[in-house]
Design a protein around this motif. Sequence first.
Motif, PDB file in Angstrom:
ATOM      1  N   THR A  66       3.104  -4.410 -43.721  1.00  0.00           N
ATOM      2  CA  THR A  66       3.559  -5.727 -44.166  1.00  0.00           C
ATOM      3  C   THR A  66       2.337  -6.580 -44.481  1.00  0.00           C
ATOM      4  O   THR A  66       1.245  -6.325 -43.967  1.00  0.00           O
ATOM      5  N   ARG A  83      14.508  -8.617 -43.995  1.00  0.00           N
ATOM      6  CA  ARG A  83      15.215  -8.540 -42.710  1.00  0.00           C
ATOM      7  C   ARG A  83      15.551  -7.101 -42.350  1.00  0.00           C
ATOM      8  O   ARG A  83      15.479  -6.715 -41.181  1.00  0.00           O
ATOM      9  N   HIS A  84      15.937  -6.309 -43.338  1.00  0.00           N
ATOM     10  CA  HIS A  84      16.222  -4.890 -43.096  1.00  0.00           C
ATOM     11  C   HIS A  84      14.986  -4.212 -42.500  1.00  0.00           C
ATOM     12  O   HIS A  84      15.083  -3.497 -41.505  1.00  0.00           O
ATOM     13  N   ASP A 129      12.626  -5.495 -40.885  1.00  0.00           N
ATOM     14  CA  ASP A 129      12.286  -6.002 -39.551  1.00  0.00           C
ATOM     15  C   ASP A 129      12.829  -5.075 -38.463  1.00  0.00           C
ATOM     16  O   ASP A 129      12.258  -4.990 -37.378  1.00  0.00           O
ATOM     17  N   SER A 130      13.939  -4.389 -38.751  1.00  0.00           N
ATOM     18  CA  SER A 130      14.543  -3.542 -37.729  1.00  0.00           C
ATOM     19  C   SER A 130      14.513  -2.046 -38.070  1.00  0.00           C
ATOM     20  O   SER A 130      14.566  -1.214 -37.170  1.00  0.00           O
ATOM     21  N   LEU A 131      14.434  -1.701 -39.346  1.00  0.00           N
ATOM     22  CA  LEU A 131      14.400  -0.297 -39.770  1.00  0.00           C
ATOM     23  C   LEU A 131      13.203  -0.085 -40.676  1.00  0.00           C
ATOM     24  O   LEU A 131      12.783  -1.006 -41.377  1.00  0.00           O
ATOM     25  N   ASP A 132      12.667   1.126 -40.691  1.00  0.00           N
ATOM     26  CA  ASP A 132      11.451   1.347 -41.480  1.00  0.00           C
ATOM     27  C   ASP A 132      11.690   1.999 -42.832  1.00  0.00           C
ATOM     28  O   ASP A 132      10.754   2.214 -43.582  1.00  0.00           O
TER      29      ASP A 132
END
Length: 73
Positions: A67, A10-11, A13-16
């Motif tokens: 991913t 989940r992390h 998903d929003s940060l790289d």
Amino acid sequence: MTTQIEMLIRHFDSLDSISPMEAHTIYKIRSLPRRILDLKERGYQFRAEWNKDLTGQRYKRYHLTQTPKEETQ
């Protein structure tokens, strides 16, 4: 209960990227390199870079580069 792997997915998903201190502070993950290895075994790919904090302490920041195909939306 959410697993550490699920929290990291989940992390990312929003940060790289993530550092060990962020992982410990935000998600209570004490062994980020082990969790990164778990994600690599699932097909995630990372680039790691060494950084220094303001006190000169070195740490590794992990950047998600790819991913797995089945995880891509």
